[in-house]
Design a protein around this motif. Sequence first.
Motif, PDB file in Angstrom:
ATOM      1  N   LEU A 134       0.828  -1.210   0.000  1.00  0.00           N
ATOM      2  CA  LEU A 134       0.000   0.000   0.000  1.00  0.00           C
ATOM      3  C   LEU A 134       0.857   1.251   0.000  1.00  0.00           C
ATOM      4  CD1 LEU A 134      -2.467  -1.360   2.622  1.00  0.00           C
ATOM      5  CD2 LEU A 134      -3.249  -0.211   0.549  1.00  0.00           C
ATOM      6  N   CYS A 135       2.065   1.153   0.553  1.00  0.00           N
ATOM      7  CA  CYS A 135       2.942   2.320   0.615  1.00  0.00           C
ATOM      8  C   CYS A 135       4.394   1.866   0.522  1.00  0.00           C
ATOM      9  CB  CYS A 135       2.719   3.081   1.920  1.00  0.00           C
ATOM     10  SG  CYS A 135       3.729   4.581   2.018  1.00  0.00           S
ATOM     11  N   GLN A 136       5.231   2.787   0.018  1.00  0.00           N
ATOM     12  CA  GLN A 136       6.670   2.469  -0.063  1.00  0.00           C
ATOM     13  C   GLN A 136       7.270   2.261   1.322  1.00  0.00           C
ATOM     14  OE1 GLN A 136       8.799   5.058   1.174  1.00  0.00           O
ATOM     15  NE2 GLN A 136       7.022   6.342   1.577  1.00  0.00           N
ATOM     16  N   ASP A 137       6.725   2.949   2.324  1.00  0.00           N
ATOM     17  CA  ASP A 137       7.197   2.712   3.695  1.00  0.00           C
ATOM     18  C   ASP A 137       6.426   1.527   4.255  1.00  0.00           C
ATOM     19  OD1 ASP A 137       7.952   2.579   6.285  1.00  0.00           O
ATOM     20  OD2 ASP A 137       7.466   4.646   6.805  1.00  0.00           O
ATOM     21  N   THR A 138       7.032   0.371   4.162  1.00  0.00           N
ATOM     22  CA  THR A 138       6.343  -0.844   4.611  1.00  0.00           C
ATOM     23  C   THR A 138       6.466  -1.030   6.126  1.00  0.00           C
ATOM     24  OG1 THR A 138       8.301  -2.040   3.877  1.00  0.00           O
ATOM     25  CG2 THR A 138       6.412  -2.069   2.419  1.00  0.00           C
TER      26      THR A 138
ATOM     27  N   LYS B 181       4.258  -0.560  11.050  1.00  0.00           N
ATOM     28  CA  LYS B 181       4.081   0.865  11.390  1.00  0.00           C
ATOM     29  C   LYS B 181       5.020   1.761  10.610  1.00  0.00           C
ATOM     30  CE  LYS B 181       1.964   3.998  13.773  1.00  0.00           C
ATOM     31  NZ  LYS B 181       2.330   5.110  12.895  1.00  0.00           N
ATOM     32  N   GLY B 182       4.437   2.580   9.737  1.00  0.00           N
ATOM     33  CA  GLY B 182       5.219   3.559   8.987  1.00  0.00           C
ATOM     34  C   GLY B 182       5.621   4.714   9.897  1.00  0.00           C
ATOM     35  N   PHE B 183       6.736   5.325   9.572  1.00  0.00           N
ATOM     36  CA  PHE B 183       7.253   6.342  10.493  1.00  0.00           C
ATOM     37  C   PHE B 183       6.863   7.771  10.137  1.00  0.00           C
ATOM     38  CE2 PHE B 183      10.273   5.201  14.000  1.00  0.00           C
ATOM     39  CZ  PHE B 183       9.664   3.978  14.241  1.00  0.00           C
ATOM     40  N   GLY B 184       6.225   7.977   8.974  1.00  0.00           N
ATOM     41  CA  GLY B 184       5.710   9.321   8.711  1.00  0.00           C
ATOM     42  C   GLY B 184       4.738   9.704   9.811  1.00  0.00           C
ATOM     43  N   SER B 185       3.918   8.739  10.205  1.00  0.00           N
ATOM     44  CA  SER B 185       2.936   9.000  11.263  1.00  0.00           C
ATOM     45  C   SER B 185       3.501   8.715  12.653  1.00  0.00           C
ATOM     46  CB  SER B 185       1.666   8.187  11.010  1.00  0.00           C
ATOM     47  OG  SER B 185       1.962   6.832  10.803  1.00  0.00           O
ATOM     48  N   GLU B 186       4.359   7.684  12.751  1.00  0.00           N
ATOM     49  CA  GLU B 186       4.924   7.361  14.077  1.00  0.00           C
ATOM     50  C   GLU B 186       5.715   8.552  14.621  1.00  0.00           C
ATOM     51  OE1 GLU B 186       3.994   4.766  15.536  1.00  0.00           O
ATOM     52  OE2 GLU B 186       5.471   4.011  16.949  1.00  0.00           O
TER      53      GLU B 186
ATOM     54  N   VAL C   1      -1.768   7.140  13.165  1.00  0.00           N
ATOM     55  CA  VAL C   1      -1.582   6.217  12.037  1.00  0.00           C
ATOM     56  C   VAL C   1      -2.155   6.864  10.786  1.00  0.00           C
ATOM     57  CG1 VAL C   1      -2.040   3.926  11.110  1.00  0.00           C
ATOM     58  CG2 VAL C   1      -1.913   4.255  13.545  1.00  0.00           C
ATOM     59  N   CYS C   2      -1.441   6.708   9.698  1.00  0.00           N
ATOM     60  CA  CYS C   2      -1.844   7.293   8.426  1.00  0.00           C
ATOM     61  C   CYS C   2      -3.047   6.565   7.824  1.00  0.00           C
ATOM     62  CB  CYS C   2      -0.673   7.204   7.457  1.00  0.00           C
ATOM     63  SG  CYS C   2      -0.122   5.495   7.243  1.00  0.00           S
ATOM     64  N   HIS C   3      -3.475   7.034   6.637  1.00  0.00           N
ATOM     65  CA  HIS C   3      -4.596   6.366   5.962  1.00  0.00           C
ATOM     66  C   HIS C   3      -4.248   4.930   5.578  1.00  0.00           C
ATOM     67  CE1 HIS C   3      -2.523   6.830   2.144  1.00  0.00           C
ATOM     68  NE2 HIS C   3      -2.287   8.083   2.473  1.00  0.00           N
ATOM     69  N   ALA C   4      -2.939   4.626   5.457  1.00  0.00           N
ATOM     70  CA  ALA C   4      -2.533   3.234   5.202  1.00  0.00           C
ATOM     71  C   ALA C   4      -2.425   2.536   6.558  1.00  0.00           C
ATOM     72  CB  ALA C   4      -1.216   3.194   4.450  1.00  0.00           C
ATOM     73  N   SER C   5      -3.527   2.471   7.244  1.00  0.00           N
ATOM     74  CA  SER C   5      -3.543   1.893   8.596  1.00  0.00           C
ATOM     75  C   SER C   5      -3.574   0.370   8.474  1.00  0.00           C
ATOM     76  CB  SER C   5      -4.761   2.388   9.352  1.00  0.00           C
ATOM     77  OG  SER C   5      -4.827   1.761  10.605  1.00  0.00           O
ATOM     78  N   ARG C   6      -2.390  -0.212   8.562  1.00  0.00           N
ATOM     79  CA  ARG C   6      -2.241  -1.632   8.248  1.00  0.00           C
ATOM     80  C   ARG C   6      -2.187  -2.477   9.518  1.00  0.00           C
ATOM     81  NH1 ARG C   6       2.808   0.298   4.856  1.00  0.00           N
ATOM     82  NH2 ARG C   6       2.804   1.572   6.743  1.00  0.00           N
ATOM     83  N   HIS C   7      -3.028  -3.449   9.558  1.00  0.00           N
ATOM     84  CA  HIS C   7      -2.950  -4.427  10.653  1.00  0.00           C
ATOM     85  C   HIS C   7      -3.701  -5.673  10.220  1.00  0.00           C
ATOM     86  CE1 HIS C   7      -7.010  -2.984  11.807  1.00  0.00           C
ATOM     87  NE2 HIS C   7      -6.502  -1.794  11.579  1.00  0.00           N
TER      88      HIS C   7
ATOM     89  N   LYS D 177       2.121  15.851   7.795  1.00  0.00           N
ATOM     90  CA  LYS D 177       3.216  14.862   7.818  1.00  0.00           C
ATOM     91  C   LYS D 177       2.773  13.417   8.035  1.00  0.00           C
ATOM     92  CE  LYS D 177       6.804  18.113   9.075  1.00  0.00           C
ATOM     93  NZ  LYS D 177       7.396  18.800  10.205  1.00  0.00           N
ATOM     94  N   PRO D 178       1.745  13.153   8.832  1.00  0.00           N
ATOM     95  CA  PRO D 178       1.377  11.731   9.019  1.00  0.00           C
ATOM     96  C   PRO D 178       0.461  11.183   7.925  1.00  0.00           C
ATOM     97  CG  PRO D 178       0.161  13.100  10.580  1.00  0.00           C
ATOM     98  CD  PRO D 178       1.028  14.030   9.760  1.00  0.00           C
ATOM     99  N   CYS D 179       0.373  11.850   6.775  1.00  0.00           N
ATOM    100  CA  CYS D 179      -0.448  11.385   5.655  1.00  0.00           C
ATOM    101  C   CYS D 179      -1.919  11.205   6.042  1.00  0.00           C
ATOM    102  CB  CYS D 179       0.114  10.089   5.064  1.00  0.00           C
ATOM    103  SG  CYS D 179       1.762  10.273   4.402  1.00  0.00           S
ATOM    104  N   PRO D 180      -2.597  12.319   6.351  1.00  0.00           N
ATOM    105  CA  PRO D 180      -4.009  12.223   6.681  1.00  0.00           C
ATOM    106  C   PRO D 180      -4.864  11.849   5.473  1.00  0.00           C
ATOM    107  CG  PRO D 180      -3.286  14.531   6.638  1.00  0.00           C
ATOM    108  CD  PRO D 180      -2.063  13.684   6.412  1.00  0.00           C
TER     109      PRO D 180
HETATM  110  S1  SF4 Z   1       2.791   7.810   6.953  1.00  0.00           S
HETATM  111 FE1  SF4 Z   1       1.759   6.033   6.060  1.00  0.00          FE
HETATM  112  S2  SF4 Z   1       1.125   6.645   3.975  1.00  0.00           S
HETATM  113 FE2  SF4 Z   1       2.620   8.148   4.751  1.00  0.00          FE
HETATM  114  S3  SF4 Z   1       4.591   7.423   3.915  1.00  0.00           S
HETATM  115 FE3  SF4 Z   1       4.374   6.551   6.001  1.00  0.00          FE
HETATM  116  S4  SF4 Z   1       3.381   4.555   5.744  1.00  0.00           S
HETATM  117 FE4  SF4 Z   1       3.131   5.695   3.836  1.00  0.00          FE
END
Ligand code: SF4
Length: 281
Positions: free
Chosen positions: A65-69, A146-151, A270-276, A182-185
């Motif tokens: 879903l996102c490059q930041d896995t 957990k992606g770090f843009g939002s973390e 957590v961003c819109h790519a809320s993966r779990h 920044k956390p990709c809303p």
């Molecule tokens: S915050 Fe989420 S959507 Fe944004 S780059 Fe990171 S994992 Fe991807």
Amino acid sequence: MRIIQASEVEALIKQLILDAEFNIGDDIRSALQTALLRETTAPARLALEQILENQRIAASEQTPLCQDTGMIVVFAYLGQDVHIDGGFEEAIQSGARSAFHEGYLRASVVADPLFDRINTRDNSPAIIHLRLLPDDDNLRLLVIPKGFGSENMSAIRMFPPSAGRDGVVDFIVDTVRRAGSKPCPPTIIGVGIGGTFEQCAQIAKLATARRVGSINPDERYAALESECLERVNALGIGPAGYGGITTALAVHISCVPTHIAGMPVAVNIVCHASRHSEGSL
Ligand code: SF4
């Protein structure tokens, strides 16, 4: 005593990680679709359409879903009547490594956080939170990549009890305001209240995985969630930061007992790519 082979744990972890990385939950997709119907400005609508299209492509092509896995967080609930035949933690690490190799997921972890910052090249190690459950012979696993843009935009504060309800709401809203785009809303805001410093952060992360649209069973916290969501969405940050009324899809609050002298509050975004993804053996 039930015996579960470590190889079964390894296979399940791999499957859960790949599932979480490729397929967004139907609750989140549906919340995004609802947001699309409510947004009126072109940039906000375009951002939501692209997020939904990205989710469709990821699911149909089984690509991330996102490059930041993300960094893999595992919550493991192990029944006390289970014996794992083989190394439990190594099974989880090995399953996580396999998922990253087989799924072509990005290696996003460095071994030393301050000096060398050399990539571990297989996204190891996964972070494991283990709880033992009495009178139980199952193993339940919840995986959160957990992606770090939002973390990076998450926050924790040790409040005095006198901060009260208003102090908590202001802290949550202020954390989202400072995070901006920044956390990709649109995001999901997990909030932990109580416990100690580390427990508070842990329950905040768990709260992010609660089903979007579910109602907090405690009426007082349900009302708090609604108020926070309303105030967060009034900030005008909007989808991808393009402005609009959907900065967050949900605020989920979890609480635990705490010390008489304190009131820790953690806000995990957590961003819109809320993966779990969740599974059991
Ligand atoms: S915050 Fe989420 S959507 Fe944004 S780059 Fe990171 S994992 Fe991807």
